[in-house]
Scaffold this motif. Structure first.
Motif, PDB file in Angstrom:
ATOM      1  N   PHE A  63      -6.879   2.109  -3.884  1.00 17.03           N
ATOM      2  CA  PHE A  63      -6.180   1.561  -2.722  1.00 17.03           C
ATOM      3  C   PHE A  63      -4.670   1.583  -2.925  1.00 17.03           C
ATOM      4  O   PHE A  63      -3.978   0.591  -2.701  1.00 17.03           O
ATOM      5  CB  PHE A  63      -6.670   0.127  -2.445  1.00 17.03           C
ATOM      6  CG  PHE A  63      -8.069   0.077  -1.919  1.00 17.03           C
ATOM      7  CD1 PHE A  63      -8.326   0.153  -0.567  1.00 17.03           C
ATOM      8  CD2 PHE A  63      -9.143  -0.006  -2.798  1.00 17.03           C
ATOM      9  CE1 PHE A  63      -9.622   0.121  -0.081  1.00 17.03           C
ATOM     10  CE2 PHE A  63     -10.448  -0.032  -2.327  1.00 17.03           C
ATOM     11  CZ  PHE A  63     -10.695   0.034  -0.962  1.00 17.03           C
ATOM     12  N   LYS A  64      -4.162   2.738  -3.308  1.00 16.55           N
ATOM     13  CA  LYS A  64      -2.723   2.889  -3.511  1.00 16.55           C
ATOM     14  C   LYS A  64      -1.962   2.598  -2.215  1.00 16.55           C
ATOM     15  O   LYS A  64      -0.843   2.080  -2.237  1.00 16.55           O
ATOM     16  CB  LYS A  64      -2.413   4.303  -4.001  1.00 16.55           C
ATOM     17  CG  LYS A  64      -0.955   4.550  -4.318  1.00 16.55           C
ATOM     18  CD  LYS A  64      -0.764   5.882  -5.036  1.00 16.55           C
ATOM     19  CE  LYS A  64      -1.187   7.058  -4.193  1.00 16.55           C
ATOM     20  NZ  LYS A  64      -0.878   8.352  -4.829  1.00 16.55           N
ATOM     21  N   GLY A  65      -2.577   2.922  -1.078  1.00 17.34           N
ATOM     22  CA  GLY A  65      -1.932   2.697   0.203  1.00 17.34           C
ATOM     23  C   GLY A  65      -1.577   1.241   0.441  1.00 17.34           C
ATOM     24  O   GLY A  65      -0.564   0.934   1.071  1.00 17.34           O
ATOM     25  N   CYS A  66      -2.414   0.339  -0.068  1.00 20.52           N
ATOM     26  CA  CYS A  66      -2.149  -1.091   0.109  1.00 20.52           C
ATOM     27  C   CYS A  66      -0.928  -1.526  -0.694  1.00 20.52           C
ATOM     28  O   CYS A  66      -0.209  -2.449  -0.288  1.00 20.52           O
ATOM     29  CB  CYS A  66      -3.363  -1.913  -0.345  1.00 20.52           C
ATOM     30  SG  CYS A  66      -4.851  -1.635   0.646  1.00 20.52           S
ATOM     31  N   THR A  67      -0.686  -0.876  -1.825  1.00 17.14           N
ATOM     32  CA  THR A  67       0.408  -1.285  -2.704  1.00 17.14           C
ATOM     33  C   THR A  67       1.766  -0.836  -2.186  1.00 17.14           C
ATOM     34  O   THR A  67       2.796  -1.279  -2.694  1.00 17.14           O
ATOM     35  CB  THR A  67       0.217  -0.724  -4.132  1.00 17.14           C
ATOM     36  OG1 THR A  67       0.388   0.702  -4.113  1.00 17.14           O
ATOM     37  CG2 THR A  67      -1.167  -1.060  -4.672  1.00 17.14           C
ATOM     38  N   VAL A  68       1.791   0.056  -1.199  1.00 21.13           N
ATOM     39  CA  VAL A  68       3.070   0.564  -0.694  1.00 21.13           C
ATOM     40  C   VAL A  68       3.313   0.150   0.749  1.00 21.13           C
ATOM     41  O   VAL A  68       4.287   0.586   1.370  1.00 21.13           O
ATOM     42  CB  VAL A  68       3.146   2.107  -0.810  1.00 21.13           C
ATOM     43  CG1 VAL A  68       2.965   2.533  -2.256  1.00 21.13           C
ATOM     44  CG2 VAL A  68       2.109   2.789   0.069  1.00 21.13           C
ATOM     45  N   TYR A  69       2.456  -0.708   1.283  1.00 26.89           N
ATOM     46  CA  TYR A  69       2.642  -1.170   2.664  1.00 26.89           C
ATOM     47  C   TYR A  69       3.582  -2.365   2.701  1.00 26.89           C
ATOM     48  O   TYR A  69       3.536  -3.237   1.839  1.00 26.89           O
ATOM     49  CB  TYR A  69       1.298  -1.572   3.291  1.00 26.89           C
ATOM     50  CG  TYR A  69       1.452  -2.131   4.691  1.00 26.89           C
ATOM     51  CD1 TYR A  69       1.715  -1.284   5.754  1.00 26.89           C
ATOM     52  CD2 TYR A  69       1.377  -3.502   4.931  1.00 26.89           C
ATOM     53  CE1 TYR A  69       1.896  -1.785   7.043  1.00 26.89           C
ATOM     54  CE2 TYR A  69       1.549  -4.012   6.211  1.00 26.89           C
ATOM     55  CZ  TYR A  69       1.808  -3.142   7.261  1.00 26.89           C
ATOM     56  OH  TYR A  69       1.988  -3.649   8.525  1.00 26.89           O
ATOM     57  N   GLU A  70       4.434  -2.417   3.714  1.00 28.31           N
ATOM     58  CA  GLU A  70       5.360  -3.536   3.889  1.00 28.31           C
ATOM     59  C   GLU A  70       5.364  -3.945   5.359  1.00 28.31           C
ATOM     60  O   GLU A  70       5.605  -3.107   6.236  1.00 28.31           O
ATOM     61  CB  GLU A  70       6.768  -3.140   3.449  1.00 28.31           C
ATOM     62  CG  GLU A  70       7.837  -4.177   3.720  1.00 28.31           C
ATOM     63  CD  GLU A  70       7.559  -5.521   3.064  1.00 28.31           C
ATOM     64  OE1 GLU A  70       7.336  -6.497   3.795  1.00 28.31           O
ATOM     65  OE2 GLU A  70       7.537  -5.561   1.821  1.00 28.31           O
ATOM     66  N   CYS A  71       5.085  -5.214   5.627  1.00 28.65           N
ATOM     67  CA  CYS A  71       5.079  -5.691   7.019  1.00 28.65           C
ATOM     68  C   CYS A  71       6.432  -6.255   7.423  1.00 28.65           C
ATOM     69  O   CYS A  71       6.623  -6.616   8.586  1.00 28.65           O
ATOM     70  CB  CYS A  71       3.982  -6.725   7.222  1.00 28.65           C
ATOM     71  SG  CYS A  71       4.373  -8.388   6.586  1.00 28.65           S
ATOM     72  N   PHE A  72       7.376  -6.378   6.495  1.00 31.77           N
ATOM     73  CA  PHE A  72       8.720  -6.914   6.755  1.00 31.77           C
ATOM     74  C   PHE A  72       8.670  -8.341   7.312  1.00 31.77           C
ATOM     75  O   PHE A  72       9.520  -8.740   8.095  1.00 31.77           O
ATOM     76  CB  PHE A  72       9.498  -6.001   7.712  1.00 31.77           C
ATOM     77  CG  PHE A  72       9.709  -4.607   7.193  1.00 31.77           C
ATOM     78  CD1 PHE A  72      10.718  -4.335   6.289  1.00 31.77           C
ATOM     79  CD2 PHE A  72       8.871  -3.575   7.584  1.00 31.77           C
ATOM     80  CE1 PHE A  72      10.903  -3.051   5.787  1.00 31.77           C
ATOM     81  CE2 PHE A  72       9.046  -2.285   7.089  1.00 31.77           C
ATOM     82  CZ  PHE A  72      10.060  -2.033   6.186  1.00 31.77           C
ATOM     83  N   GLY A  73       7.648  -9.085   6.917  1.00 33.40           N
ATOM     84  CA  GLY A  73       7.546 -10.481   7.342  1.00 33.40           C
ATOM     85  C   GLY A  73       6.829 -10.674   8.663  1.00 33.40           C
ATOM     86  O   GLY A  73       6.730 -11.801   9.159  1.00 33.40           O
ATOM     87  N   ALA A  74       6.310  -9.592   9.243  1.00 35.24           N
ATOM     88  CA  ALA A  74       5.619  -9.702  10.535  1.00 35.24           C
ATOM     89  C   ALA A  74       4.336 -10.518  10.419  1.00 35.24           C
ATOM     90  O   ALA A  74       3.950 -11.212  11.360  1.00 35.24           O
ATOM     91  CB  ALA A  74       5.305  -8.311  11.085  1.00 35.24           C
ATOM     92  N   GLY A  75       3.674 -10.439   9.271  1.00 33.98           N
ATOM     93  CA  GLY A  75       2.412 -11.147   9.089  1.00 33.98           C
ATOM     94  C   GLY A  75       2.544 -12.645   9.251  1.00 33.98           C
ATOM     95  O   GLY A  75       1.810 -13.273  10.015  1.00 33.98           O
ATOM     96  N   GLN A  76       3.497 -13.230   8.530  1.00 29.71           N
ATOM     97  CA  GLN A  76       3.668 -14.679   8.638  1.00 29.71           C
ATOM     98  C   GLN A  76       4.266 -15.086   9.979  1.00 29.71           C
ATOM     99  O   GLN A  76       4.019 -16.176  10.494  1.00 29.71           O
ATOM    100  CB  GLN A  76       4.499 -15.240   7.475  1.00 29.71           C
ATOM    101  CG  GLN A  76       5.953 -14.818   7.445  1.00 29.71           C
ATOM    102  CD  GLN A  76       6.209 -13.719   6.440  1.00 29.71           C
ATOM    103  OE1 GLN A  76       5.303 -12.942   6.113  1.00 29.71           O
ATOM    104  NE2 GLN A  76       7.425 -13.630   5.933  1.00 29.71           N
ATOM    105  N   LYS A  77       5.085 -14.188  10.585  1.00 28.81           N
ATOM    106  CA  LYS A  77       5.671 -14.504  11.891  1.00 28.81           C
ATOM    107  C   LYS A  77       4.572 -14.613  12.954  1.00 28.81           C
ATOM    108  O   LYS A  77       4.537 -15.576  13.730  1.00 28.81           O
ATOM    109  CB  LYS A  77       6.676 -13.414  12.275  1.00 28.81           C
ATOM    110  CG  LYS A  77       7.411 -13.659  13.604  1.00 28.81           C
ATOM    111  CD  LYS A  77       8.304 -14.881  13.529  1.00 28.81           C
ATOM    112  CE  LYS A  77       9.182 -15.027  14.766  1.00 28.81           C
ATOM    113  NZ  LYS A  77      10.334 -14.112  14.765  1.00 28.81           N
TER     114      LYS A  77
END
Length: 269
Positions: A63-77
């Motif tokens: 799951f290398k794809g998971c390690t390079v994903y960035e939501c830029f804080g959208a998840g908690q927002k």
């Protein structure tokens, strides 16, 4: 939980999120993911506490794809502000809309991240007021209700924001004399070992598996560049901008790789 209680709002705070990236987004069995998953379906590794059951073994488990994903804080927002802490498991009627809002919010937060970086650049001072104005306008969009966010014309707003990024990029890179540019943006597997790429516009460049060992990549614009498996060993990226931690995490490097001060050397290097 209110916005003031969230950690750095433009970077992921997974403890304040309902595992949205692990549910809302689809992925396909590939070199980056070990199996297929449809949008809106929880990943089989997602636990009841919204933590990943294989977080420390993601790369080893495919799951290398998971390690390079960035939501830029959208998840908690989305989790804590847009839906006011309503857990989609407890209130399933909110789930579909929440999952649809999340990728839109991710795009808005990514723009905010680049706008914030633009305002911090000394060379972009002439654009500061305009950048600030567009930043505040974009931030207002992130505070809309979920249904309103889904009605936004994101491509049109992105065009407006991108014009500022282009102007910022030119101002920053203009300080590099005798700029040299790679030919085209298709640099898949390109042999650029030791290349002088100072001040290059690498926006959207396809640099997958490129050999960039020892390359001079100072003061380059990396917005949207694909650096998956690019070899940055010994490369110098000091002063480069619009470069994210996720992009660096997707690349290869070593102790001699020089990064901008706001980025960390990945553990797998």
């Amino acid at each position: 939980m209110n916005g003031h209680m969230l950690k750095n709002k433009l970077s992921a705070d997974c403890e304040s999120c309902f595992g949205l990236c692990c549910v809302a987004l689809p992925y396909a069995n590939s070199a980056d993911f070990a199996f297929d998953k449809d949008a809106g379906v929880p990943c089989q590794n997602l636990q009841k506490d919204y933590r990943c059951g294989i977080h420390n073994q993601l790369r080893d488990e495919g799951f290398k794809g998971c390690t390079v994903y960035e939501c830029f804080g959208a998840g908690q927002k989305v989790s804590q502000i847009t839906y006011k802490g309503q857990d989609w498991r407890v209130q399933p009627e909110t789930a579909k809309e929440m999952f649809d809002v999340f990728p839109v919010m991710q795009q808005l937060h990514e723009m905010l991240c680049y706008l914030e970086e633009s305002m911090s650049l000394e060379e972009a001072k002439p654009l500061y007021n305009l950048l600030r104005e567009v930043y505040e306008e974009t931030e207002e969009l992130t505070n809309l209700e979920g249904a309103e966010i889904l009605c936004l014309d994101i491509p049109a707003h992105r065009v407006k924001v991108n014009e500022l990024f282009l102007k910022t990029s030119e101002l920053v890179r203009s300080k590099v004399k005798n700029r040299k540019h790679p030919r085209g943006k298709n640099l898949f597997g390109a042999r650029l070992k030791g290349a002088d790429l100072r001040g290059s516009d690498l926006r959207g460049a396809m640099m997958i598996a490129a050999d960039l060992k020892g390359a001079d990549m100072r003061v380059c614009d990396f917005i949207g560049a694909d650096l998956r498996d690019a070899d940055l060993s010994g490369a110098n990226l000091k002063g480069s901008f619009y470069l994210t931690q996720a992009q660096i995490n997707s690349a290869k490097g070593n102790a001699e790789t020089r990064l901008p001060s706001n980025l960390k050397r990945p553990k797998h290097w």
